[in-house]
Scaffold this active site. Sequence first.
Site, short mmCIF file in Angstrom:
data_model
loop_
_atom_site.label_atom_id
_atom_site.label_comp_id
_atom_site.label_asym_id
_atom_site.label_seq_id
_atom_site.Cartn_x
_atom_site.Cartn_y
_atom_site.Cartn_z
N ARG A 82 0.83 -1.23 0.00
CA ARG A 82 0.00 0.00 0.00
C ARG A 82 0.86 1.27 0.00
NH1 ARG A 82 -3.36 2.98 4.08
NH2 ARG A 82 -5.29 3.66 3.06
N ILE A 131 -7.05 7.82 -0.60
CA ILE A 131 -6.99 6.36 -0.74
C ILE A 131 -7.87 5.84 0.41
CG2 ILE A 131 -4.84 6.27 0.62
CD1 ILE A 131 -4.02 3.77 -0.88
N SER A 132 -8.76 4.89 0.13
CA SER A 132 -9.70 4.44 1.16
C SER A 132 -8.98 3.78 2.33
CB SER A 132 -10.69 3.44 0.57
OG SER A 132 -11.38 3.99 -0.51
N GLN A 133 -9.65 3.80 3.46
CA GLN A 133 -9.16 3.11 4.68
C GLN A 133 -9.09 1.60 4.38
OE1 GLN A 133 -12.03 3.60 7.77
NE2 GLN A 133 -10.95 2.22 9.17
N PRO A 134 -8.03 0.92 4.78
CA PRO A 134 -7.92 -0.53 4.52
C PRO A 134 -9.15 -1.33 4.97
CG PRO A 134 -5.81 0.29 5.22
CD PRO A 134 -6.78 1.45 5.36
#
Length: 225
Positions: free
Chosen positions: A48, A74-77
């Site tokens: 990531r 970038i989205s949260q995992p």
Amino acid sequence: MSMRIGRRPEALGTGLTSQRVRDRLVERLRANGIHDERVLEAIRTMPRHLFVDEALATRAYEDTALPIGHGQTISQPWVVARMTEALLASNPKKVLEIGTGSGYQAAVLAALGLDVHTVERIGELLRVARKRFRQLGMTVRSKHDDGRAGWAENGPFDAILVTAAAPALVDELKAQLAPGGVLIAPVGQASAQSLLQVRSLPEGGFDEQVLAPVVFVPLLPGVVD
Ligand code: SAH
């Protein structure tokens, strides 16, 4: 935003992007209700830190959204994991993502062996994401367009993920679902949305379920360079 893939081997070895740090993220996701081992493995192996600017690389394995420029994130995992888990439930082959952003979610889907299509409205973000796919040797089909129209020429899709929030479900995307396919999309106002899972029933019609409260950047009209 700079992307120095050439530095990847060293970056991998250093403390804050090491495999140990990634393993810790996966344990955290597991503790927070993500149980699909395929999803956890894809997140464990996906670098990531290569999907964010170098200055943020040391924060890449925190379970948090991070800025990627152009006012986007970038989205949260955890959100990537939850959406991917929901998508796998329909046993998909061909999938469509709306909102490529950094390319991370698309890369996770490609790592799971899916035939990934992704659409992004900001040209500059898409160019950087495409570079990442190439460097990681991933096949992802992408286009620069307003994703609210989906990608009809390549549909129907077994699953569609929307990674930006709209006040309501987009009918055109529902229309591009294969029978039995699922659409996963955040729906609601700017400050808070519900992640919805909509299933296209083989006998016709749709079935809707709320998965989780989420916060996404807005789904916007038109394209920009
Ligand atoms: N999936 C991304 C998350 C990016 S944030 C990742 O893994 O990094 C949401 C993205 O959706 C932004 O890049 C934004 O530009 C894009 N977006 C917003 N409205 C859009 C639209 N109508 N069509 C395509 N992309 C859109």
